[in-house]
Scaffold this active site. Structure first.
Site, PDB file in Angstrom:
ATOM      1  N   LYS A 106       0.797  -1.231   0.000  1.00  0.00           N
ATOM      2  CA  LYS A 106       0.000   0.000   0.000  1.00  0.00           C
ATOM      3  C   LYS A 106       0.831   1.283   0.000  1.00  0.00           C
ATOM      4  O   LYS A 106       0.374   2.310  -0.480  1.00  0.00           O
ATOM      5  CB  LYS A 106      -0.926   0.031   1.226  1.00  0.00           C
ATOM      6  CG  LYS A 106      -2.093  -0.937   1.136  1.00  0.00           C
ATOM      7  CD  LYS A 106      -3.011  -0.729   2.329  1.00  0.00           C
ATOM      8  CE  LYS A 106      -4.150  -1.713   2.312  1.00  0.00           C
ATOM      9  NZ  LYS A 106      -5.112  -1.468   3.401  1.00  0.00           N
ATOM     10  N   ASP A 142     -10.231   2.840   2.175  1.00  0.00           N
ATOM     11  CA  ASP A 142     -10.328   2.263   3.524  1.00  0.00           C
ATOM     12  C   ASP A 142     -11.031   3.221   4.498  1.00  0.00           C
ATOM     13  O   ASP A 142     -11.843   2.788   5.329  1.00  0.00           O
ATOM     14  CB  ASP A 142      -8.930   1.942   4.080  1.00  0.00           C
ATOM     15  CG  ASP A 142      -8.321   0.712   3.422  1.00  0.00           C
ATOM     16  OD1 ASP A 142      -9.082  -0.161   2.963  1.00  0.00           O
ATOM     17  OD2 ASP A 142      -7.081   0.626   3.369  1.00  0.00           O
TER      18      ASP A 142
END
Ligand code: ATR
Length: 297
Positions: free
Chosen positions: A76, A112
C-alpha cells in the site's frame, strides 16, 4: 455480443488484488459476486506477489493488462512513487489500496477510510465531538485516524506497542487536523484503562486476535461498563468474534468486526473502476459465505 466474440481490452475488464501473503483474501469472492450480479464481462483475480515482484511489475506498468486493482499488505505504501497521480485522501493517509487505470495513467485512491466511516454509520455512531481510542499505528490505523478526525472527532488517542510509530502518526495527523487533539502513547494496561474510561469508541487495528492463541489486546477485567453509545470495533473479521469483541460485549459495549469495512471499501473500489453502483447485498452475502466456509475448514 455473441458468445464467440473475441475478448479484447474494450469488451472485457480485468481487475485484481495484489499482496503477500494473499491466501486468505475474500476480495475475489466479493468482486466476482458483484460482476455476476451486474452481468459484466470482467474477472477479478488474486495475484500473490512479494514486494520485489510487485515493484518489478510496477516498473513495467504500461504493459499491465489490468484495468484496476486493489493493494494490500505490504504494497500500500511502496506503490506511491509508481503512480501518475494520487488522490488527496490517499496522500493524506499515506497509503493506496485502490489503483484505477485512466487511459494510460494510473491513479491511486484510498477507500479504507470511506469503508470505515460506512461501517460506523451502519451502527448509528457518529464521530463529531467524540473522544476515541485507536489501538495500533500501522496502515489500517492511519485510515481510521484520518476518517475519525475528518468526521470531527474531538480527541483521538493512538496507543501502539512501538510508541515512536504512534508519535509519528499523531504528528502527521495533528498538522492536518488542528481542531482535533491527537495524542500518542504506549499500548500498556494502565494507559488503556485510563483512556478507555473516557472514550465511546475503541478500535483495534493491531493484528492481535488473528491467531486463536493470542492474548486479548485489552484484558477482560480492564473493560469499563459499556452502554448504548459505546462502540468497540475490531478490524479483524476472521475469526468473526475475537477475544477483544467478546470481552467488550460482555461489558455491555456495542460491537462490530471488520467485515463491514472490507465490504464498503471494496464496494467503493468497484464503483471507481466500473462507474456503476455496487450491488452491496450480493457482495455482503459473498463475504459472509466466504467467512463461514473458512470457519468450517
Ligand atoms: P495494517 O496495515 O493492518 O495496519 P501493519 O501496518 O503491519 O498492518 O500494522 C500492524 C499493527 O499491529 C502495528 O500497530 C503493530 O504494532 P508495532 O508498530 O509495534 O509493530 C501491531 N501489532 C502487531 N503485532 C502486535 C502484538 N503482538 N502486540 C501489539 N501490537 C501488535
Amino acid at each position: 455480443m455473441s458468445k464467440n466474440a473475441r475478448i479484447t481490452p474494450d469488451n472485457f475488464k480485468l481487475y485484481g488484488v495484489m499482496g503477500f501473503p494473499l491466501k486468505h483474501t475474500l476480495s475475489p469472492l466479493m468482486h466476482q459476486a458483484a460482476i455476476a450480479k451486474l452481468g459484466l464481462r470482467a474477472f477479478y483475480a488474486a495475484l500473490e506477489l512479494d514486494s520485489h515482484s510487485f515493484l518489478k511489475l510496477m516498473r513495467k506498468k504500461r504493459q499491465l493488462l489490468l484495468d484496476g486493482f486493489n493493494l494490500t499488505i505490504p504494497h500500500k505504501q511502496i506503490v506511491l512513487p509508481y503512480l501518475d497521480s494520487v488522490s488527496r485522501e490517499a496522500r493524506a493517509i499515506g497509503a493506496v489500496n485502490t489503483v484505477i487505470r485512466k487511459g494510460s495513467r494510473w491513479v491511486g485512491e484510498n477507500t479504507d477510510a470511506y469503508g470505515f466511516i460506512r461501517l460506523l454509520r451502519e451502527t448509528g455512531w457518529t464521530a463529531k465531538g467524540k473522544s476515541v481510542l485507536i489501538l495500533g499505528a500501522g496502515g489500517a490505523s492511519r485510515a481510521c485516524v484520518y476518517a475519525l478526525c475528518r468526521e470531527g472527532a474531538k480527541e483521538a488517542y493512538v496507543l501502539n506497542r512501538t510508541v515512536a510509530k504512534a508519535k509519528a502518526l499523531c504528528r502527521h495527523f495533528q498538522k492536518l487536523f488542528p481542531k482535533s487533539e491527537i495524542a500518542a502513547g504506549a499500548l500498556n494496561p494502565d494507559r488503556i484503562r485510563e483512556i478507555l474510561s473516557n472514550v465511546n469508541l475503541v478500535v483495534n487495528t493491531t493484528s492481535v486476535g488473528l491467531e486463536r492463541t493470542d492474548k486479548p489486546v485489552i484484558a477482560d477485567k480492564d473493560w469499563p461498563a459499556g452502554g448504548p453509545i459505546r462502540l468497540a470495533v475490531d478490524l479483524i473479521y476472521n475469526p468473526s468474534v475475537t477475544p477483544f469483541l467478546r470481552a467488550a460485549k460482555q461489558a455491555g459495549w456495542k460491537t462490530r468486526n471488520g467485515l463491514g469495512m472490507l465490504l464498503y471499501q471494496g464496494a467503493r473500489s468497484f464503483e471507481l473502476w466500473t462507474g456503476k453502483p455496487a450491488p452491496l447485498e450480493e457482495m455482503r452475502k459473498a463475504l459472509l459465505h466466504g467467512c463461514e466456509s473458512r470457519l468450517s475448514l
